[in-house]
Design an enzyme around this catalytic site. Structure first.
Site, PDB file in Angstrom:
ATOM      1  N   THR A   1      -0.783   7.621  -0.967  1.00 52.96           N
ATOM      2  CA  THR A   1      -2.070   7.563  -1.680  1.00 52.96           C
ATOM      3  C   THR A   1      -2.980   6.472  -1.096  1.00 52.96           C
ATOM      4  O   THR A   1      -4.180   6.464  -1.351  1.00 52.96           O
ATOM      5  CB  THR A   1      -1.845   7.242  -3.162  1.00 52.96           C
TER       6      THR A   1
ATOM      7  N   ASP B   1       0.034 -10.130  13.453  1.00 51.58           N
ATOM      8  CA  ASP B   1       0.492  -9.999  12.071  1.00 51.58           C
ATOM      9  C   ASP B   1       0.874 -11.385  11.540  1.00 51.58           C
ATOM     10  O   ASP B   1       1.861 -11.983  11.991  1.00 51.58           O
ATOM     11  CB  ASP B   1       1.702  -9.049  12.016  1.00 51.58           C
TER      12      ASP B   1
ATOM     13  N   ASP C   1       4.493 -11.785  10.105  1.00 56.37           N
ATOM     14  CA  ASP C   1       5.527 -11.795  11.145  1.00 56.37           C
ATOM     15  C   ASP C   1       5.497 -13.097  11.931  1.00 56.37           C
ATOM     16  O   ASP C   1       6.542 -13.648  12.291  1.00 56.37           O
ATOM     17  CB  ASP C   1       5.315 -10.606  12.106  1.00 56.37           C
TER      18      ASP C   1
ATOM     19  N   ARG D   1       0.839  -1.193   0.000  1.00 56.28           N
ATOM     20  CA  ARG D   1       0.000   0.000   0.000  1.00 56.28           C
ATOM     21  C   ARG D   1       0.876   1.246   0.000  1.00 56.28           C
ATOM     22  O   ARG D   1       1.714   1.414   0.879  1.00 56.28           O
ATOM     23  CB  ARG D   1      -0.884  -0.024   1.251  1.00 56.28           C
TER      24      ARG D   1
HETATM   25  N1  URA Z   1      -2.882  -8.556   8.429  1.00 55.90           N
HETATM   26  C1  URA Z   1      -2.429  -9.296   9.461  1.00 55.90           C
HETATM   27  O1  URA Z   1      -1.428 -10.006   9.339  1.00 55.90           O
HETATM   28  N2  URA Z   1      -3.098  -9.237  10.634  1.00 55.90           N
HETATM   29  C2  URA Z   1      -4.192  -8.491  10.794  1.00 55.90           C
HETATM   30  O2  URA Z   1      -4.767  -8.491  11.874  1.00 55.90           O
HETATM   31  C3  URA Z   1      -4.647  -7.719   9.699  1.00 55.90           C
HETATM   32  C4  URA Z   1      -3.973  -7.779   8.527  1.00 55.90           C
END
Ligand code: URA
Length: 208
Positions: A107, A199, A202, A103
């Protein structure tokens, strides 16, 4: 709108392991692979079959076999890669395309940085995979790119979806069937799914 919640007990149990803060990277990766196999099983439930004449040790019979439907899995980089291998365990002959989007911080428009797809996408059932359907913006952009490459039959598989993500994706692409293990409460101010699992990239790759 077509959303299928795959709420098999094995799927829900594995999803809870993924959600737990204390789950190690190695365990997270292992369970992501297992749960994605189960998701693929459900997503491919309606693959067309044909009757083929085979010999059992005792007699000839007309046996149901897959009708040779061509598949292509398309993980959205990078977290999508974490739920690809389990699907390939189930369908080793499937083709794999990749799509990477980020992203633009100014923008907020998704920008494509990597796309590699089979040439014959139009003839294939395309299964797009990303563990998290959060805002739905990159999913929608990825689906638009896949359609531009010729795909007409597209399913989207995730592990967790936010109501906002489902609404955004179905608004833009009402023809795409969504499969998820759960729909969580909401997105937070940072677009994380709550309660969520953090995430996914991660946690899969140990980058935090
Ligand atoms: N992407 C992720 O890895 N976790 C989220 O909670 C939202 C988007």
């Amino acid at each position: 709108m077509s959303v299928t919640i795959v709420n098999h007990p094995l799927v829900l149990h594995k999803l809870s392991i993924l959600r737990k803060r204390g789950t190690s990277t190695a365990k997270f990766r292992e369970v992501a692979r297992e749960i994605s196999l189960l998701m693929a099983y459900e997503v491919l439930r309606e693959l067309p079959m044909e009757l083929v004449s085979i010999e059992t040790p005792l007699e000839t019979m007309e046996a149901p076999m897959l009708a040779g439907k061509k598949l292509c899995f398309v993980p959205i980089l990078r977290a999508g890669n974490g739920i690809l291998d389990g699907m390939l365990d189930l369908v080793p002959s499937a083709r794999v395309g990749h799509i990477g989007l980020y992203r633009d911080p100014e923008t907020l428009i998704p920008v494509e940085y990597y796309v590699k797809l089979p040439d014959d996408l139009a003839e294939r059932l395309v299964i797009m995979v990303d563990p998290m359907l959060a805002t739905g913006h990159s999913a929608s952009a990825a689906v638009a790119r896949i359609k531009q490459a010729g795909a007409t039959q597209i399913r989207f598989v995730c592990l967790l979806a936010a109501p906002e993500g489902i609404a955004a994706l179905t608004d833009e692409h009402p023809d795409v069937q969504i499969f998820t293990a759960a729909i969580d409460r909401e997105l937070d101010a940072h677009s994380y799914i709550r309660p969520g699992l953090g995430d996914a990239g991660d946690r899969l790759f140990g980058t935090k």
